[in-house]
Design a protein around this motif. Structure first.
Motif, short mmCIF file in Angstrom:
data_model
loop_
_atom_site.label_atom_id
_atom_site.label_comp_id
_atom_site.label_asym_id
_atom_site.label_seq_id
_atom_site.Cartn_x
_atom_site.Cartn_y
_atom_site.Cartn_z
N ALA A 203 -12.51 3.57 -6.23
CA ALA A 203 -12.11 2.64 -7.29
C ALA A 203 -13.26 1.72 -7.71
O ALA A 203 -13.97 1.17 -6.86
CB ALA A 203 -10.93 1.80 -6.84
N VAL A 204 -13.46 1.62 -9.02
CA VAL A 204 -14.44 0.69 -9.58
C VAL A 204 -13.71 -0.17 -10.60
O VAL A 204 -13.04 0.35 -11.50
CB VAL A 204 -15.58 1.45 -10.30
CG1 VAL A 204 -16.59 0.46 -10.89
CG2 VAL A 204 -16.26 2.43 -9.37
N ARG B 271 -3.06 -3.19 -8.37
CA ARG B 271 -3.12 -2.71 -6.99
C ARG B 271 -3.31 -1.20 -6.96
O ARG B 271 -4.09 -0.67 -6.17
CB ARG B 271 -1.83 -3.05 -6.23
CG ARG B 271 -1.68 -4.50 -5.85
CD ARG B 271 -0.64 -4.68 -4.74
NE ARG B 271 0.63 -4.02 -5.03
CZ ARG B 271 1.63 -4.57 -5.71
NH1 ARG B 271 1.49 -5.79 -6.21
NH2 ARG B 271 2.76 -3.91 -5.91
N MET B 272 -2.56 -0.50 -7.82
CA MET B 272 -2.67 0.97 -7.87
C MET B 272 -4.11 1.37 -8.14
O MET B 272 -4.68 2.22 -7.47
CB MET B 272 -1.74 1.49 -8.97
CG MET B 272 -1.68 3.01 -9.13
SD MET B 272 -3.00 3.73 -10.18
CE MET B 272 -2.55 3.12 -11.82
N VAL C 233 5.13 -8.07 -13.51
CA VAL C 233 5.15 -7.47 -12.17
C VAL C 233 4.49 -6.09 -12.20
O VAL C 233 3.74 -5.72 -11.31
CB VAL C 233 6.60 -7.39 -11.61
CG1 VAL C 233 6.61 -6.70 -10.26
CG2 VAL C 233 7.19 -8.78 -11.49
N HIS C 234 4.77 -5.36 -13.27
CA HIS C 234 4.16 -4.03 -13.40
C HIS C 234 2.64 -4.13 -13.52
O HIS C 234 1.90 -3.31 -12.95
CB HIS C 234 4.73 -3.29 -14.62
CG HIS C 234 4.12 -1.93 -14.80
ND1 HIS C 234 3.10 -1.69 -15.69
CD2 HIS C 234 4.35 -0.76 -14.16
CE1 HIS C 234 2.74 -0.42 -15.60
NE2 HIS C 234 3.48 0.17 -14.70
N HIS D 81 0.82 -1.22 0.00
CA HIS D 81 0.00 0.00 0.00
C HIS D 81 0.85 1.26 0.00
O HIS D 81 0.39 2.32 -0.37
CB HIS D 81 -0.96 -0.01 1.19
CG HIS D 81 -0.25 -0.10 2.51
ND1 HIS D 81 0.10 -1.32 3.05
CD2 HIS D 81 0.20 0.84 3.37
CE1 HIS D 81 0.73 -1.11 4.21
NE2 HIS D 81 0.79 0.19 4.42
N ASP D 82 2.10 1.15 0.40
CA ASP D 82 2.97 2.34 0.40
C ASP D 82 3.40 2.72 -1.00
O ASP D 82 3.90 3.81 -1.21
CB ASP D 82 4.24 2.07 1.22
CG ASP D 82 3.89 1.75 2.66
OD1 ASP D 82 4.68 1.05 3.31
OD2 ASP D 82 2.82 2.19 3.12
N HIS D 83 3.26 1.81 -1.94
CA HIS D 83 3.94 2.00 -3.23
C HIS D 83 3.03 2.40 -4.38
O HIS D 83 3.50 2.63 -5.46
CB HIS D 83 4.69 0.72 -3.61
CG HIS D 83 5.77 0.39 -2.64
ND1 HIS D 83 6.75 1.28 -2.31
CD2 HIS D 83 6.01 -0.72 -1.91
CE1 HIS D 83 7.57 0.73 -1.42
NE2 HIS D 83 7.14 -0.47 -1.16
#
Length: 288
Positions: free
Chosen positions: A192-193, A184-185, A177-178, A6-8
């Motif tokens: 968010a939907v 997640r972003m 990975v991206h 969540h920090d990223h």
């Protein structure tokens, strides 16, 4: 090991300034081709809005492509808009160029006049509710106005599959990975939907007529110019910093070698580095 993802995913776009500017300047041939295509379809817009303009490289290109138009660059980050104004000044288009600091999620209600052409380049996917944002875009258009939405396309490629160090296929694994990071972003954005990324369907749902889709290619073969090589370094450095947790130790070690200016196998020196990508533009027209 705990993964504090969540920090990223919170992006401070002002921190991205060098990358955003470097990328847009380098990708100008692609955007110029897209702008020329837009001009054929929509020759005389009076008001152009660049929604999520960043440092204004494309906003200024649109001002150049449409010399009769006024251009409004809209972004949530004032430091980027400052760069946009300075660029417009430098390029002699400041007299018909202005900026507005606003979040796209809040709609374009601040526009004094409806836009004839609304350009949104990879900005919509940073809004939690993309469907609502598209409806806001549609409301901000004049009847007969055009929304040009640049989303999707292909991941950028810099290197052959087998680069002689590490396990072949590194870039595909970085992309995987991206993609996870991107998911997640999106999930962590306010409001968010989850949305199927069928852009023509979303344009239609927003009340626009989907009139065309076209993909533009950017093809810089090896050997690269210094500018293009510098962008590859910046881009891979950003991936290295942001995605380290998702890559295995071998891939990280390879990436570190690729970014080490003292290593002959690095992207600083390799003769086989190229830049190949494709970006897709979807057009929606508001009924007259």
């Amino acid at each position: 090991m705990a993964h504090h993802h969540h920090d990223h995913t919170q992006i401070d776009f002002a921190d991205w300034l060098p990358l955003l500017e470097q990328e847009a300047e380098l990708f100008t041939p692609l955007y110029a081709e897209a702008a020329a295509w837009l001009r054929e379809r929509r020759p005389d817009p009076e008001l152009i809005v660049d929604a999520g303009s960043g440092p204004g490289v494309i906003s200024c290109l649109l001002a150049d492509t449409f010399p009769q138009a006024r251009v409004v660059a809209v972004d949530g980050a004032e430091p980027l808009l400052e760069r946009a104004r300075a660029r417009a000044d430098r390029l002699g288009v400041a007299d018909r160029f202005s900026t507005v600091e606003a979040e796209l999620a809040d709609g374009l209600g601040f526009l004094e006049y409806p836009a004839d052409l609304l350009w949104a380049s990879r900005s919509l996917h940073h809004v939690g509710d993309q469907r609502a944002a598209l409806s806001g875009f549609a409301r901000g258009l004049a009847p007969g106005g055009t929304l040009a939405l640049l989303e999707g396309g292909l991941p950028t490629r810099f290197l052959p599959r087998d680069i002689g160090i590490g396990r072949p296929g590194l870039q595909s694994r970085i992309d995987a990975v991206h993609d996870e990071w991107f998911t997640r972003m999106r999930a962590e954005l306010p409001g968010a939907v989850a949305e199927t990324e069928d852009w023509p369907a979303l344009l239609t749902a927003a009340g626009l007529r989907h009139t065309a889709t076209r993909t533009f290619l950017l093809d810089f073969p090896a050997p690269l110019s210094d500018e293009a090589r510098a962008f590859v370094v910046t881009s891979l450095t950003q991936r290295r910093d942001g995605l380290a947790e998702g890559l295995d130790a071998d891939d990280l070690a390879t990436l570190d070698r690729l970014l080490d200016p003292d290593d002959k196998a690095s992207v600083h020196h390799r003769p086989d580095v190229f830049l190949l990508t494709a970006q897709t533009v979807y057009l929606g027209v508001k009924p007259e």
